[in-house]
Scaffold this active site. Structure first.
Site, mmCIF file in Angstrom:
data_model
loop_
_atom_site.group_PDB
_atom_site.id
_atom_site.type_symbol
_atom_site.label_atom_id
_atom_site.label_comp_id
_atom_site.label_asym_id
_atom_site.label_seq_id
_atom_site.Cartn_x
_atom_site.Cartn_y
_atom_site.Cartn_z
ATOM 1 N N SER A 42 -9.470 -1.306 24.028
ATOM 2 C CA SER A 42 -10.325 -2.614 23.960
ATOM 3 C C SER A 42 -11.075 -2.731 25.578
ATOM 4 O O SER A 42 -12.108 -3.519 25.564
ATOM 5 C CB SER A 42 -9.550 -3.829 23.699
ATOM 6 O OG SER A 42 -8.983 -3.627 22.412
ATOM 7 N N TYR A 88 1.808 4.622 23.614
ATOM 8 C CA TYR A 88 0.658 4.206 22.618
ATOM 9 C C TYR A 88 0.464 4.850 21.411
ATOM 10 O O TYR A 88 -0.276 6.022 21.498
ATOM 11 C CB TYR A 88 -0.467 3.940 23.685
ATOM 12 C CG TYR A 88 -1.673 3.374 23.060
ATOM 13 C CD1 TYR A 88 -1.683 2.585 21.843
ATOM 14 C CD2 TYR A 88 -2.924 3.534 23.630
ATOM 15 C CE1 TYR A 88 -2.758 2.004 20.935
ATOM 16 C CE2 TYR A 88 -4.068 2.749 23.184
ATOM 17 C CZ TYR A 88 -4.035 2.325 22.093
ATOM 18 O OH TYR A 88 -5.262 1.638 21.387
ATOM 19 N N LYS A 95 3.746 1.022 21.695
ATOM 20 C CA LYS A 95 2.720 0.134 20.965
ATOM 21 C C LYS A 95 2.496 0.751 19.692
ATOM 22 O O LYS A 95 1.932 1.933 19.738
ATOM 23 C CB LYS A 95 1.525 -0.049 21.892
ATOM 24 C CG LYS A 95 0.216 -0.701 21.231
ATOM 25 C CD LYS A 95 -1.130 -0.783 22.157
ATOM 26 C CE LYS A 95 -1.843 -1.770 21.588
ATOM 27 N NZ LYS A 95 -3.340 -1.572 22.013
#
Length: 293
Positions: A49, A137, A165
């Site tokens: 993001s 991640y 994550k």
């Protein structure tokens, strides 16, 4: 488990100018909005993001520093340092650790068909060099890397691999990980599936839309944890209406325009992303008004 890293995090947006430079004051405003207005527990810095894979190493360092300086010590900070260049990932990991980030995170090495042994070595070298805790991640839709329950086990055997994550729609695998590793941190990465993840027992979540919709995320998460499933789903329905609208207009440019409507300098996305399409202006204004964004 790292109890203090449970909670809800903004996957921090980064404002760029037309030349692709970071707008420093805007970034500080975005940080403040996430913590003070949206009430989030922390920041996940330089993830997808933040358009991390479109920026250079010096910009990444600049963002790590600015974000850390803009918060109090009680705000939880996770630094995403993953890079295809392991030396860069190590340099960024050391830098973020020196700045005082609570943990580092790294996307699984992508693009090339790396073996699991190569991915594992990448993570363990990163930990050895930084001596910080690491959160994997996992985002298979973008990396093409699927980690099995057995492979998660091999990674979690390292005491400094404290969690994941988890940005994947495989709730069977999520349930298996949660059952097998109750003491590892699981942070959900799909904003549109937060209610399902919360029911599955995740410890928190990291989301791009939380920059503007963090209050609803908090309601979903807490109601699901309290067994108020029907109410949690109702808020998820509203959230997914918001997300559907944002996606239809371009996620990063639209999120930045929502911030701009709050008087925050959200800047532009980094090229080759296009700036917000003005033909969607009235649609955006209706969205902001209808959902009090």
């Amino acid at each position: 488990m790292e109890e203090n890293l449970k909670g809800l995090y903004a996957a921090l947006l980064v404002p760029f100018d037309e030349q692709g430079q970071v707008k420093e004051q805007g970034l500080q405003q975005i940080v403040k909005n996430a913590i003070e207005t949206e009430g989030l527990d922390g920041l996940y810095v330089n993830g997808s993001s933040g358009e991390n894979f479109l920026i250079n190493k010096e910009q990444k360092k600049q963002i790590f520093k600015l974000a850390k300086e803009a918060v109090n010590d009680d705000v939880k900070m996770i630094a995403q340092v993953g890079s295809l260049d392991l030396n860069e990932a190590i340099e960024l990991g050391k830098y973020a650790t020196e700045l005082g980030y609570d943990a580092i995170s790294a996307v699984t090495p992508f693009y090339y068909p790396f073996s699991f042994e190569e991915i594992k070595d990448y993570y363990f070298e990163l930990i050895e060099a930084t001596q910080n805790n690491l959160i994997i991640y996992a985002i298979p839709d973008l990396t093409g890397v699927n980690i099995s329950i057995e492979q998660f086990g091999e990674l979690f055997d390292h005491e400094k691999v404290i969690g994941v994550k988890y940005t994947a729609p495989n709730f069977f695998l999520l349930e298996r990980i949660r059952k097998a590793y109750p003491n590892k941190l699981i942070l959900s990465g799909f904003d549109e599936m937060l209610v399902q993840a919360a029911i599955s027992g995740v410890d928190g979540a990291i989301g791009s839309t939380y920059n503007v919709n963090g209050k609803r995320a908090r309601q979903i998460f807490e109601k699901a944890q309290n067994g108020e499933i029907e109410e949690a789903y109702q808020i998820q329905h509203d959230t997914n209406d918001i997300i559907e609208n944002i996606l239809s207009m371009g996620i990063y440019s639209t999120l930045k325009e929502i911030l701009a409507a709050r008087g925050i300098d959200g800047g532009q996305p980094k090229r080759p992303f296009k700036p917000f399409d003005e033909s969607n202006r009235s649609k955006l204004e209706t969205l902001i008004k209808n959902y009090n964004l």
